[in-house]
Design a protein around this motif. Structure first.
Motif, PDB file in Angstrom:
ATOM      1  N   ARG A 144      65.685  53.865 -23.594  1.00  0.00           N
ATOM      2  CA  ARG A 144      65.979  52.632 -24.329  1.00  0.00           C
ATOM      3  C   ARG A 144      67.446  52.243 -24.174  1.00  0.00           C
ATOM      4  NH1 ARG A 144      66.073  52.574 -30.725  1.00  0.00           N
ATOM      5  NH2 ARG A 144      68.149  53.288 -30.195  1.00  0.00           N
ATOM      6  N   ASN A 145      68.344  53.229 -24.326  1.00  0.00           N
ATOM      7  CA  ASN A 145      69.777  52.937 -24.225  1.00  0.00           C
ATOM      8  C   ASN A 145      70.174  52.516 -22.810  1.00  0.00           C
ATOM      9  OD1 ASN A 145      69.923  53.584 -26.876  1.00  0.00           O
ATOM     10  ND2 ASN A 145      70.848  55.610 -26.576  1.00  0.00           N
ATOM     11  N   THR A 146      69.587  53.193 -21.824  1.00  0.00           N
ATOM     12  CA  THR A 146      69.896  52.846 -20.439  1.00  0.00           C
ATOM     13  C   THR A 146      69.476  51.411 -20.138  1.00  0.00           C
ATOM     14  OG1 THR A 146      69.619  55.137 -19.735  1.00  0.00           O
ATOM     15  CG2 THR A 146      69.421  53.468 -18.023  1.00  0.00           C
ATOM     16  N   LEU A 147      68.281  51.051 -20.599  1.00  0.00           N
ATOM     17  CA  LEU A 147      67.804  49.695 -20.343  1.00  0.00           C
ATOM     18  C   LEU A 147      68.626  48.661 -21.109  1.00  0.00           C
ATOM     19  CD1 LEU A 147      63.923  50.180 -20.298  1.00  0.00           C
ATOM     20  CD2 LEU A 147      65.477  49.968 -18.386  1.00  0.00           C
ATOM     21  N   LYS A 148      69.057  49.054 -22.305  1.00  0.00           N
ATOM     22  CA  LYS A 148      69.867  48.127 -23.104  1.00  0.00           C
ATOM     23  C   LYS A 148      71.202  47.859 -22.399  1.00  0.00           C
ATOM     24  CE  LYS A 148      69.867  48.495 -27.769  1.00  0.00           C
ATOM     25  NZ  LYS A 148      70.298  49.143 -29.024  1.00  0.00           N
ATOM     26  N   ARG A 149      71.826  48.939 -21.905  1.00  0.00           N
ATOM     27  CA  ARG A 149      73.107  48.771 -21.175  1.00  0.00           C
ATOM     28  C   ARG A 149      72.913  47.875 -19.961  1.00  0.00           C
ATOM     29  NH1 ARG A 149      74.006  54.282 -22.224  1.00  0.00           N
ATOM     30  NH2 ARG A 149      73.109  54.875 -20.228  1.00  0.00           N
ATOM     31  N   SER A 150      71.847  48.151 -19.242  1.00  0.00           N
ATOM     32  CA  SER A 150      71.569  47.391 -18.029  1.00  0.00           C
ATOM     33  C   SER A 150      71.338  45.918 -18.362  1.00  0.00           C
ATOM     34  CB  SER A 150      70.337  47.980 -17.346  1.00  0.00           C
ATOM     35  OG  SER A 150      69.865  47.117 -16.372  1.00  0.00           O
ATOM     36  N   SER A 151      70.599  45.699 -19.436  1.00  0.00           N
ATOM     37  CA  SER A 151      70.301  44.333 -19.848  1.00  0.00           C
ATOM     38  C   SER A 151      71.584  43.600 -20.244  1.00  0.00           C
ATOM     39  CB  SER A 151      69.323  44.391 -21.018  1.00  0.00           C
ATOM     40  OG  SER A 151      69.230  43.165 -21.644  1.00  0.00           O
ATOM     41  N   ASN A 152      72.486  44.313 -20.949  1.00  0.00           N
ATOM     42  CA  ASN A 152      73.765  43.698 -21.337  1.00  0.00           C
ATOM     43  C   ASN A 152      74.586  43.348 -20.105  1.00  0.00           C
ATOM     44  OD1 ASN A 152      73.152  43.892 -24.008  1.00  0.00           O
ATOM     45  ND2 ASN A 152      74.269  45.812 -24.344  1.00  0.00           N
ATOM     46  N   GLN A 153      74.582  44.262 -19.113  1.00  0.00           N
ATOM     47  CA  GLN A 153      75.333  43.997 -17.885  1.00  0.00           C
ATOM     48  C   GLN A 153      74.756  42.790 -17.156  1.00  0.00           C
ATOM     49  OE1 GLN A 153      75.064  47.748 -15.881  1.00  0.00           O
ATOM     50  NE2 GLN A 153      76.697  48.674 -17.073  1.00  0.00           N
ATOM     51  N   GLN A 154      73.421  42.702 -17.185  1.00  0.00           N
ATOM     52  CA  GLN A 154      72.780  41.560 -16.522  1.00  0.00           C
ATOM     53  C   GLN A 154      73.143  40.266 -17.229  1.00  0.00           C
ATOM     54  OE1 GLN A 154      71.092  41.694 -13.595  1.00  0.00           O
ATOM     55  NE2 GLN A 154      71.171  39.461 -13.753  1.00  0.00           N
ATOM     56  N   LYS A 155      73.153  40.333 -18.575  1.00  0.00           N
ATOM     57  CA  LYS A 155      73.521  39.125 -19.327  1.00  0.00           C
ATOM     58  C   LYS A 155      74.943  38.707 -18.979  1.00  0.00           C
ATOM     59  CE  LYS A 155      70.529  39.824 -23.276  1.00  0.00           C
ATOM     60  NZ  LYS A 155      70.464  40.598 -24.520  1.00  0.00           N
ATOM     61  N   GLN A 156      75.836  39.710 -18.844  1.00  0.00           N
ATOM     62  CA  GLN A 156      77.220  39.458 -18.475  1.00  0.00           C
ATOM     63  C   GLN A 156      77.271  38.800 -17.102  1.00  0.00           C
ATOM     64  OE1 GLN A 156      78.907  40.032 -21.250  1.00  0.00           O
ATOM     65  NE2 GLN A 156      80.645  39.307 -20.053  1.00  0.00           N
ATOM     66  N   ALA A 157      76.489  39.345 -16.146  1.00  0.00           N
ATOM     67  CA  ALA A 157      76.457  38.803 -14.785  1.00  0.00           C
ATOM     68  C   ALA A 157      75.916  37.373 -14.800  1.00  0.00           C
ATOM     69  CB  ALA A 157      75.587  39.678 -13.893  1.00  0.00           C
ATOM     70  N   ASP A 158      74.913  37.144 -15.662  1.00  0.00           N
ATOM     71  CA  ASP A 158      74.313  35.809 -15.723  1.00  0.00           C
ATOM     72  C   ASP A 158      75.266  34.775 -16.307  1.00  0.00           C
ATOM     73  OD1 ASP A 158      72.069  36.789 -14.592  1.00  0.00           O
ATOM     74  OD2 ASP A 158      70.904  36.923 -16.440  1.00  0.00           O
ATOM     75  N   LYS A 159      76.283  35.265 -17.027  1.00  0.00           N
ATOM     76  CA  LYS A 159      77.246  34.329 -17.609  1.00  0.00           C
ATOM     77  C   LYS A 159      78.334  33.968 -16.607  1.00  0.00           C
ATOM     78  CE  LYS A 159      76.952  35.823 -22.396  1.00  0.00           C
ATOM     79  NZ  LYS A 159      77.581  36.731 -23.355  1.00  0.00           N
ATOM     80  N   SER A 160      78.371  34.665 -15.472  1.00  0.00           N
ATOM     81  CA  SER A 160      79.520  34.542 -14.588  1.00  0.00           C
ATOM     82  C   SER A 160      79.511  33.227 -13.804  1.00  0.00           C
ATOM     83  CB  SER A 160      79.582  35.733 -13.642  1.00  0.00           C
ATOM     84  OG  SER A 160      78.427  35.746 -12.862  1.00  0.00           O
ATOM     85  N   VAL A 161      80.692  32.878 -13.337  1.00  0.00           N
ATOM     86  CA  VAL A 161      80.876  31.683 -12.515  1.00  0.00           C
ATOM     87  C   VAL A 161      81.454  32.136 -11.181  1.00  0.00           C
ATOM     88  CG1 VAL A 161      82.141  29.507 -12.303  1.00  0.00           C
ATOM     89  CG2 VAL A 161      81.234  30.212 -14.532  1.00  0.00           C
ATOM     90  N   HIS A 162      80.855  31.704 -10.088  1.00  0.00           N
ATOM     91  CA  HIS A 162      81.321  32.106  -8.762  1.00  0.00           C
ATOM     92  C   HIS A 162      81.996  30.921  -8.072  1.00  0.00           C
ATOM     93  CE1 HIS A 162      79.168  35.943  -8.884  1.00  0.00           C
ATOM     94  NE2 HIS A 162      78.164  35.283  -9.414  1.00  0.00           N
TER      95      HIS A 162
END
Lengths: 237, 92
Positions: free
Chosen positions: A124-142
């Motif tokens: 659960r914790n691993t997936l939560k971390r991964s999901s947070n990182q993905q959310k962070q990546a999805d917020k990014s601007v390239h």
């Protein structure tokens, strides 16, 4: 057998690869009782084949399996999806394995014999971390040449008009932006965008690459090249 | 050898699950042991190593530390001479 858990995560798909025929079905049952959807395979080759069918949010891999071990499987999985959360199951006195796994980017380890509750919490914790990182990546601007691509809104600015990308166009452009040297392998792109490597989708991929070339055509410094036998490379000069 | 479910219950979180594992263990153990013995006798070290590894993992769950340690040494050094009598006690 196991009591349904309170913290259900119904959309989370887990690939469990473990050659222990006695205990792995129980692990599957326990995680399913906690709300995960679990696909169980008993060998590295079967695990890779299942992974290629797509749709997994995380993998639990037994390190020690005959023929194709958990590390070899993890290497293949990482080639398809470098960000896939992977948790390794390992024996008690295998420090070398831990080091090798960490070098492969293991998200977590759990030592056998493990308690089911501990495994669940680690997953659960691993997936939560991964999901947070993905959310962070999805917020990014390239920044791509003189274009600006906002991942969250899927907006591409910098041309005569703002272009609102479709979900697939945006995923493809995000893959180019996040890949090393702008290179994406064809099989990886198909897996990441559609979840499989179907030939028909392969043709669609060509169409989407052509569309991105058109969208980015206002900047002559941007090219998306065909890399023979590999895939594509986005070059920004 | 009497198998106790306390350790398993602690790990699996359910008496029913623990009992099920013990039953599966008892069911599979004779064939697994035969496979290990055959592999050692025929000097098929890879199969011996894999069999010992699989059995070791189950023994650790059951809290059978001595047996698990023996299987660990077989897994590490399958070519060495090992006294397997401890493994046969599990069948009695």
């Amino acid at each position: 057998m196991f009591v349904q858990g309170k913290h259900n995560t119904p959309d989370m798909q887990i690939l469990l690869v473990d050659d222990d025929l006695t205990l792995s079905p129980l692990t599957k049952e326990y995680l399913e009782a906690k709300g995960f959807a679990v696909t169980l395979r008993h060998s590295g080759d079967e695990g890779l084949s299942a992974f290629k069918s797509g749709g997994f949010d995380g993998c639990i891999l037994d390190v020690k399996m005959p023929l194709k071990d958990g590390f070899s499987l993890a290497e293949d999985i990482r080639k398809i999806n470098p960000d896939m959360p992977i948790l390794f199951l390992t024996g008690a006195v295998q420090k070398e394995e831990r080091i090798r796994g960490l070098a492969l980017g293991a998200d977590d380890y759990i030592t056998k014999p493990f308690s089911m509750e501990e495994l669940y919490l680690r997953v659960r914790n691993t997936l939560k971390r991964s999901s947070n990182q993905q959310k962070q990546a999805d917020k990014s601007v390239h920044q791509i040449g003189h274009y600006r691509f906002d991942v969250a809104t899927r907006e591409l600015h910098g041309g005569p008009e703002m272009i609102k990308l479709t979900a697939i166009e945006a995923k493809l452009l995000q893959l180019f932006c996040e890949s090393e040297n702008g290179i994406i392998r064809r099989d990886v792109a198909l897996q990441r965008i559609w979840g499989d490597e179907d030939m028909l989708k392969g043709r669609s991929l060509n169409v989407y690459v052509s569309k991105l070339r058109t969208f980015l055509s206002e900047d002559p410094g941007i090219e998306i090249l065909n890399v023979h036998g590999e895939g594509y490379q986005m070059v920004v000069r | 050898m009497e198998l106790h479910s306390d350790k398993l219950m602690e790990l699996l979180g359910s008496e029913e699950a623990a009992q099920r594992v013990i039953n599966m263990f008892k069911q599979h153990w004779p064939a697994q042991l035969a496979e290990l013995e055959n592999a050692l006798a025929s000097e098929d070290w890879e199969t011996a190593e894999n069999s010992a590894h699989a059995m070791k993992s189950q023994c650790r769950y059951l809290g059978l530390t001595d047996v698990a340690d023996l299987l660990q040494s077989i897994e590490n050094q399958p070519k060495n001479k090992h006294d397997l009598s401890l493994l046969h006690h599990l069948l009695t």
